[in-house]
Motif scaffolding. Structure first.
Motif, PDB file in Angstrom:
ATOM      1  N   ALA A  90       0.842  -1.189   0.000  1.00  8.61           N
ATOM      2  CA  ALA A  90       0.000   0.000   0.000  1.00  8.61           C
ATOM      3  C   ALA A  90       0.876   1.238   0.000  1.00  8.61           C
ATOM      4  O   ALA A  90       1.991   1.242   0.554  1.00  8.61           O
ATOM      5  N   ALA A  91       0.362   2.310  -0.585  1.00 14.52           N
ATOM      6  CA  ALA A  91       1.080   3.579  -0.601  1.00 14.52           C
ATOM      7  C   ALA A  91       0.079   4.707  -0.804  1.00 14.52           C
ATOM      8  O   ALA A  91      -1.010   4.495  -1.361  1.00 14.52           O
ATOM      9  N   TRP A  92       0.441   5.881  -0.358  1.00 12.80           N
ATOM     10  CA  TRP A  92      -0.356   7.081  -0.618  1.00 12.80           C
ATOM     11  C   TRP A  92      -0.090   7.504  -2.055  1.00 12.80           C
ATOM     12  O   TRP A  92       1.048   7.483  -2.515  1.00 12.80           O
ATOM     13  N   ASP A  93      -1.171   7.874  -2.763  1.00 10.17           N
ATOM     14  CA  ASP A  93      -1.036   8.339  -4.138  1.00 10.17           C
ATOM     15  C   ASP A  93      -1.353   9.821  -4.183  1.00 10.17           C
ATOM     16  O   ASP A  93      -2.399  10.267  -3.709  1.00 10.17           O
ATOM     17  N   ASP A  94      -0.453  10.608  -4.773  1.00 10.86           N
ATOM     18  CA  ASP A  94      -0.602  12.061  -4.796  1.00 10.86           C
ATOM     19  C   ASP A  94      -1.535  12.574  -5.895  1.00 10.86           C
ATOM     20  O   ASP A  94      -1.787  13.783  -5.980  1.00 10.86           O
ATOM     21  N   SER A  95      -2.055  11.679  -6.731  1.00  5.66           N
ATOM     22  CA  SER A  95      -2.905  12.144  -7.821  1.00  5.66           C
ATOM     23  C   SER A  95      -4.255  12.633  -7.301  1.00  5.66           C
ATOM     24  O   SER A  95      -4.666  12.285  -6.191  1.00  5.66           O
ATOM     25  N   LEU A  96      -4.926  13.433  -8.087  1.00  4.54           N
ATOM     26  CA  LEU A  96      -6.187  14.061  -7.694  1.00  4.54           C
ATOM     27  C   LEU A  96      -5.941  14.783  -6.362  1.00  4.54           C
ATOM     28  O   LEU A  96      -5.003  15.540  -6.252  1.00  4.54           O
ATOM     29  N   ASN A  97      -6.755  14.572  -5.365  1.00  9.25           N
ATOM     30  CA  ASN A  97      -6.512  15.194  -4.058  1.00  9.25           C
ATOM     31  C   ASN A  97      -5.806  14.256  -3.102  1.00  9.25           C
ATOM     32  O   ASN A  97      -5.655  14.573  -1.918  1.00  9.25           O
ATOM     33  N   GLY A  98      -5.346  13.108  -3.622  1.00 10.58           N
ATOM     34  CA  GLY A  98      -4.642  12.129  -2.809  1.00 10.58           C
ATOM     35  C   GLY A  98      -5.561  11.030  -2.325  1.00 10.58           C
ATOM     36  O   GLY A  98      -6.736  11.267  -2.000  1.00 10.58           O
ATOM     37  N   LEU A  99      -5.044   9.847  -2.325  1.00  7.41           N
ATOM     38  CA  LEU A  99      -5.804   8.710  -1.814  1.00  7.41           C
ATOM     39  C   LEU A  99      -4.843   7.553  -1.547  1.00  7.41           C
ATOM     40  O   LEU A  99      -3.731   7.510  -2.103  1.00  7.41           O
ATOM     41  N   TRP A 100      -5.267   6.630  -0.700  1.00 11.52           N
ATOM     42  CA  TRP A 100      -4.514   5.416  -0.457  1.00 11.52           C
ATOM     43  C   TRP A 100      -4.804   4.409  -1.567  1.00 11.52           C
ATOM     44  O   TRP A 100      -5.960   4.244  -1.968  1.00 11.52           O
ATOM     45  N   VAL A 101      -3.759   3.745  -2.037  1.00  7.67           N
ATOM     46  CA  VAL A 101      -3.927   2.706  -3.042  1.00  7.67           C
ATOM     47  C   VAL A 101      -3.254   1.422  -2.545  1.00  7.67           C
ATOM     48  O   VAL A 101      -2.273   1.477  -1.796  1.00  7.67           O
ATOM     49  N   PHE A 102      -3.796   0.316  -2.974  1.00 12.07           N
ATOM     50  CA  PHE A 102      -3.311  -0.993  -2.555  1.00 12.07           C
ATOM     51  C   PHE A 102      -2.943  -1.850  -3.761  1.00 12.07           C
ATOM     52  O   PHE A 102      -3.443  -1.629  -4.872  1.00 12.07           O
ATOM     53  N   GLY A 103      -2.106  -2.849  -3.511  1.00  8.95           N
ATOM     54  CA  GLY A 103      -1.879  -3.888  -4.494  1.00  8.95           C
ATOM     55  C   GLY A 103      -3.010  -4.899  -4.427  1.00  8.95           C
ATOM     56  O   GLY A 103      -3.779  -4.920  -3.462  1.00  8.95           O
ATOM     57  N   GLY A 104      -3.096  -5.737  -5.437  1.00  6.83           N
ATOM     58  CA  GLY A 104      -4.164  -6.723  -5.502  1.00  6.83           C
ATOM     59  C   GLY A 104      -3.982  -7.909  -4.578  1.00  6.83           C
ATOM     60  O   GLY A 104      -4.873  -8.743  -4.439  1.00  6.83           O
ATOM     61  N   GLY A 105      -2.808  -7.979  -3.954  1.00  7.90           N
ATOM     62  CA  GLY A 105      -2.568  -9.062  -3.011  1.00  7.90           C
ATOM     63  C   GLY A 105      -1.825 -10.228  -3.637  1.00  7.90           C
ATOM     64  O   GLY A 105      -2.029 -10.548  -4.816  1.00  7.90           O
ATOM     65  N   THR A 106      -0.967 -10.855  -2.872  1.00  8.15           N
ATOM     66  CA  THR A 106      -0.239 -12.054  -3.284  1.00  8.15           C
ATOM     67  C   THR A 106      -0.516 -13.161  -2.288  1.00  8.15           C
ATOM     68  O   THR A 106      -0.279 -12.995  -1.090  1.00  8.15           O
ATOM     69  N   LYS A 107      -1.019 -14.270  -2.803  1.00  7.41           N
ATOM     70  CA  LYS A 107      -1.274 -15.424  -1.949  1.00  7.41           C
ATOM     71  C   LYS A 107       0.008 -16.251  -1.838  1.00  7.41           C
ATOM     72  O   LYS A 107       0.515 -16.761  -2.846  1.00  7.41           O
ATOM     73  N   LEU A 108       0.573 -16.318  -0.637  1.00 10.17           N
ATOM     74  CA  LEU A 108       1.796 -17.082  -0.414  1.00 10.17           C
ATOM     75  C   LEU A 108       1.448 -18.469   0.099  1.00 10.17           C
ATOM     76  O   LEU A 108       0.762 -18.615   1.112  1.00 10.17           O
ATOM     77  N   THR A 109       1.918 -19.466  -0.622  1.00 10.22           N
ATOM     78  CA  THR A 109       1.709 -20.861  -0.231  1.00 10.22           C
ATOM     79  C   THR A 109       3.025 -21.464   0.219  1.00 10.22           C
ATOM     80  O   THR A 109       4.049 -21.345  -0.481  1.00 10.22           O
ATOM     81  N   VAL A 110       3.015 -22.088   1.390  1.00 12.91           N
ATOM     82  CA  VAL A 110       4.199 -22.793   1.885  1.00 12.91           C
ATOM     83  C   VAL A 110       4.009 -24.273   1.572  1.00 12.91           C
ATOM     84  O   VAL A 110       3.117 -24.932   2.104  1.00 12.91           O
ATOM     85  N   LEU A 111       4.837 -24.756   0.674  1.00  8.61           N
ATOM     86  CA  LEU A 111       4.670 -26.118   0.145  1.00  8.61           C
ATOM     87  C   LEU A 111       5.107 -27.204   1.121  1.00  8.61           C
ATOM     88  O   LEU A 111       5.977 -26.937   1.976  1.00  8.61           O
TER      89      LEU A 111
END
Lengths: 111, 122
Positions: A90-111
């Protein structure tokens, strides 16, 4: 469609080191700090890394973060079965008036 | 220990208003220094920031939701609330309240509520 781009999945065996990438742009990662969250099944996200590479109290030093330009990475060394979870950047985005943006997520599997 | 707890209806009809409250314990909203957020997570797991409020009542909203969202704070009850108007099925999600510490570009969410599932359906 998430603003920050993460691989949908990652995997490793116990004891291995895995990395998860997070790609953004100049308006978010390029100009602000990156945070990482761990979400275990059925629970709320939990802060794992803040300000690119800092660990909150109680987070093992097996977890580390880094940032370069408009990309960031989360590394997990000495992989354990309890690390199996979803990971979000996640990170703050300075575009428009600013907003928080997130990644879509990574599912980590321990084999 | 800081704790946040969401409450509100789990089912809302289309076109109606979704209303949730977050009750904070272990910290005082009126002490300042933190922003109090609403974040939602879709069934497909993506996270979306809705907006946040400071104890003074200053608000920042996600531009994509700004026309439908109102976040209010009640410092006497140590609570803040979310109202999302004209909901559709696309607003079905788990809604979290969270605390943000730090200044915008260097901030992070350090405490989260457990989340509450809100389903929009007739």
């Amino acid at each position: 469609q998430s603003v920050l781009t993460q691989p949908p999945s990652a995997s490793g065996t116990p004891g291995q080191r895995v990395t998860i990438s997070c790609s953004g742009s100049s308006s978010n990662i390029g100009s602000n700090t990156v945070n990482w969250y761990q979400q275990l099944p059925g629970t709320a996200p939990k802060l794992l890394i803040f300000n690119n590479n800092k660990r909150p109290s109680g987070v093992p030093d097996r977890f580390s973060g880094s940032k370069s330009g408009t990309s960031a990475s989360l590394a997990i060394s000495g992989l354990q079965s309890e690390d199996e979870a979803d990971y979000y950047c996640a990170a703050w985005d300075d575009s428009l008036n600013g907003l928080w943006v997130f990644g879509g997520g990574t599912k980590l599997t321990v084999l | 220990q800081v704790q946040l707890q969401e409450s509100g209806p789990g089912l809302v009809k289309p076109s109606q208003t979704l209303s949730l409250t977050c009750t904070v314990s272990g910290a005082s909203i009126s002490s300042g220094g933190y922003y109090w957020s609403w974040i939602r997570q879709y069934p497909g797991k993506g996270l979306e920031w809705i907006g946040y409020i400071y104890y003074s009542g200053s608000t920042y909203y996600n531009p994509s939701l700004k026309s439908r969202v109102t976040i209010l704070v009640d410092t006497s009850k140590n609570q803040f609330s979310l109202k999302l108007r004209s909901v559709t099925a696309a607003d079905t999600a788990v809604y979290y309240c969270a605390r943000s510490v730090g200044w915008f570009g260097e901030a992070h969410f350090d405490y989260w509520g457990q989340g509450t599932l809100v389903t929009v359906s007739s």
